[in-house]
Design an enzyme around this catalytic site. Structure first.
Site, PDB file in Angstrom:
ATOM      1  N   ILE A 265     -75.392 -72.912 -17.059  1.00  0.00           N
ATOM      2  CA  ILE A 265     -76.224 -74.121 -16.377  1.00  0.00           C
ATOM      3  C   ILE A 265     -76.274 -75.134 -17.322  1.00  0.00           C
ATOM      4  O   ILE A 265     -76.701 -76.261 -16.725  1.00  0.00           O
ATOM      5  CB  ILE A 265     -77.455 -73.425 -15.799  1.00  0.00           C
ATOM      6  CG1 ILE A 265     -78.136 -74.196 -14.706  1.00  0.00           C
ATOM      7  CG2 ILE A 265     -78.338 -73.198 -16.837  1.00  0.00           C
ATOM      8  CD1 ILE A 265     -78.422 -73.366 -13.576  1.00  0.00           C
TER       9      ILE A 265
ATOM     10  N   HIS B 242     -69.469 -67.061 -24.526  1.00  0.00           N
ATOM     11  CA  HIS B 242     -69.271 -68.439 -24.100  1.00  0.00           C
ATOM     12  C   HIS B 242     -67.571 -68.828 -24.276  1.00  0.00           C
ATOM     13  O   HIS B 242     -67.092 -68.370 -25.286  1.00  0.00           O
ATOM     14  CB  HIS B 242     -69.991 -69.267 -25.078  1.00  0.00           C
ATOM     15  CG  HIS B 242     -71.592 -69.106 -25.030  1.00  0.00           C
ATOM     16  ND1 HIS B 242     -72.318 -70.147 -24.288  1.00  0.00           N
ATOM     17  CD2 HIS B 242     -72.254 -68.251 -25.433  1.00  0.00           C
ATOM     18  CE1 HIS B 242     -73.612 -69.739 -24.568  1.00  0.00           C
ATOM     19  NE2 HIS B 242     -73.764 -68.609 -25.268  1.00  0.00           N
TER      20      HIS B 242
ATOM     21  N   GLU C  15     -80.919 -66.256 -26.494  1.00  0.00           N
ATOM     22  CA  GLU C  15     -81.578 -66.656 -25.392  1.00  0.00           C
ATOM     23  C   GLU C  15     -81.554 -65.517 -24.427  1.00  0.00           C
ATOM     24  O   GLU C  15     -82.898 -65.263 -24.000  1.00  0.00           O
ATOM     25  CB  GLU C  15     -81.258 -67.922 -24.780  1.00  0.00           C
ATOM     26  CG  GLU C  15     -82.188 -68.542 -23.791  1.00  0.00           C
ATOM     27  CD  GLU C  15     -81.257 -69.767 -22.953  1.00  0.00           C
ATOM     28  OE1 GLU C  15     -80.816 -70.565 -23.748  1.00  0.00           O
ATOM     29  OE2 GLU C  15     -81.668 -69.844 -22.014  1.00  0.00           O
TER      30      GLU C  15
ATOM     31  N   HIS D 106     -72.989 -61.671 -23.580  1.00  0.00           N
ATOM     32  CA  HIS D 106     -72.030 -62.684 -22.855  1.00  0.00           C
ATOM     33  C   HIS D 106     -71.156 -63.404 -23.983  1.00  0.00           C
ATOM     34  O   HIS D 106     -71.751 -63.646 -24.994  1.00  0.00           O
ATOM     35  CB  HIS D 106     -73.075 -63.590 -22.124  1.00  0.00           C
ATOM     36  CG  HIS D 106     -74.105 -64.346 -22.819  1.00  0.00           C
ATOM     37  ND1 HIS D 106     -75.264 -63.859 -23.221  1.00  0.00           N
ATOM     38  CD2 HIS D 106     -74.297 -65.605 -23.388  1.00  0.00           C
ATOM     39  CE1 HIS D 106     -76.167 -64.477 -24.038  1.00  0.00           C
ATOM     40  NE2 HIS D 106     -75.513 -65.509 -24.158  1.00  0.00           N
TER      41      HIS D 106
HETATM   42  P1  5GP Z   1     -77.337 -67.672 -25.944  1.00  0.00           P
HETATM   43  O1  5GP Z   1     -78.146 -66.455 -25.429  1.00  0.00           O
HETATM   44  O2  5GP Z   1     -76.113 -67.312 -25.953  1.00  0.00           O
HETATM   45  O3  5GP Z   1     -78.068 -68.073 -27.098  1.00  0.00           O
HETATM   46  O4  5GP Z   1     -77.682 -68.693 -24.719  1.00  0.00           O
HETATM   47  C1  5GP Z   1     -77.743 -68.240 -23.400  1.00  0.00           C
HETATM   48  C2  5GP Z   1     -77.025 -69.360 -22.384  1.00  0.00           C
HETATM   49  O5  5GP Z   1     -76.982 -68.970 -20.999  1.00  0.00           O
HETATM   50  C3  5GP Z   1     -77.493 -70.632 -22.593  1.00  0.00           C
HETATM   51  O6  5GP Z   1     -76.201 -71.364 -22.890  1.00  0.00           O
HETATM   52  C4  5GP Z   1     -77.889 -71.062 -21.248  1.00  0.00           C
HETATM   53  O7  5GP Z   1     -77.603 -72.226 -20.742  1.00  0.00           O
HETATM   54  C5  5GP Z   1     -77.305 -69.921 -20.448  1.00  0.00           C
HETATM   55  N1  5GP Z   1     -78.139 -69.701 -19.295  1.00  0.00           N
HETATM   56  C6  5GP Z   1     -79.247 -69.248 -19.317  1.00  0.00           C
HETATM   57  N2  5GP Z   1     -80.232 -69.085 -18.111  1.00  0.00           N
HETATM   58  C7  5GP Z   1     -79.146 -69.214 -17.325  1.00  0.00           C
HETATM   59  C8  5GP Z   1     -79.040 -69.037 -15.766  1.00  0.00           C
HETATM   60  O8  5GP Z   1     -80.039 -68.881 -15.327  1.00  0.00           O
HETATM   61  N3  5GP Z   1     -77.767 -69.555 -15.226  1.00  0.00           N
HETATM   62  C9  5GP Z   1     -76.582 -69.856 -15.967  1.00  0.00           C
HETATM   63  N4  5GP Z   1     -75.652 -70.227 -15.339  1.00  0.00           N
HETATM   64  N5  5GP Z   1     -76.729 -69.977 -17.309  1.00  0.00           N
HETATM   65  C10 5GP Z   1     -77.924 -69.581 -18.145  1.00  0.00           C
END
Ligand code: 5GP
Length: 130
Positions: free
Chosen positions: A30, A95, A88, A93
């Site tokens: 997102i 990327h 986060e 996941h």
């Molecule tokens: P990380 O956990 O890898 O540090 O970051 C989580 C990633 O998930 C971020 O890039 C954020 O933009 C994405 N993200 C978080 N919540 C959502 C959501 O509700 N929908 C989508 N499509 N992406 C999300």
């Protein structure tokens, strides 16, 4: 409680879906670093990627590869960058980010914004290349 990504898989929270199999799911981030920035997840919940059992991990990486190849066809770029952060969202996941320079993979830079139409179009183009 279900993770936000489980709620996305279950259709409770909308997403721009790119691909789905019995065990895995891919959708657009997102807050993208680049157009086509995709997240690939196992449907099974689990926080840390390296806790995944070997056979499932291998299967997951093959699915990630399939999505990355489709993404490269859909969004012309030098290569598709791969990153695992998980700072986060505590649901594993990967990327996948279309890259033309090293800076495209910088997670601290300002995120990009695309219209709903642009997001839907790029998701559909990646899906069509699967
Ligand atoms: P990380 O956990 O890898 O540090 O970051 C989580 C990633 O998930 C971020 O890039 C954020 O933009 C994405 N993200 C978080 N919540 C959502 C959501 O509700 N929908 C989508 N499509 N992406 C999300």
């Amino acid at each position: 409680m279900a993770t936000i990504f489980t709620r996305i898989v279950q259709g409770e929270i909308p997403c721009y879906k790119v691909a789905e199999s019995e065990k895995f799911f891919a959708f657009l981030d997102i807050n993208p670093l680049a157009k086509g920035h995709t997240l690939v997840i196992p449907k099974a919940e689990g926080d840390y990627i390296f806790d995944i059992e070997n056979a499932d991990y291998a299967e997951y990486m093959l699915f990630v590869k399939k999505v990355a190849l489709a993404l490269k066809k859909a969004v012309p770029c030098k290569r598709v960058g791969v990153a695992v952060l998980g700072m986060e969202v505590p649901h594993t996941h990967v990327h996948l980010v279309p890259m033309n320079s090293e800076g495209d993979m910088s997670f601290t830079k300002e995120k990009l914004r695309f219209s709903p139409e642009e997001m839907a179009e790029v998701a559909a183009t990646i899906a069509a290349n699967m």
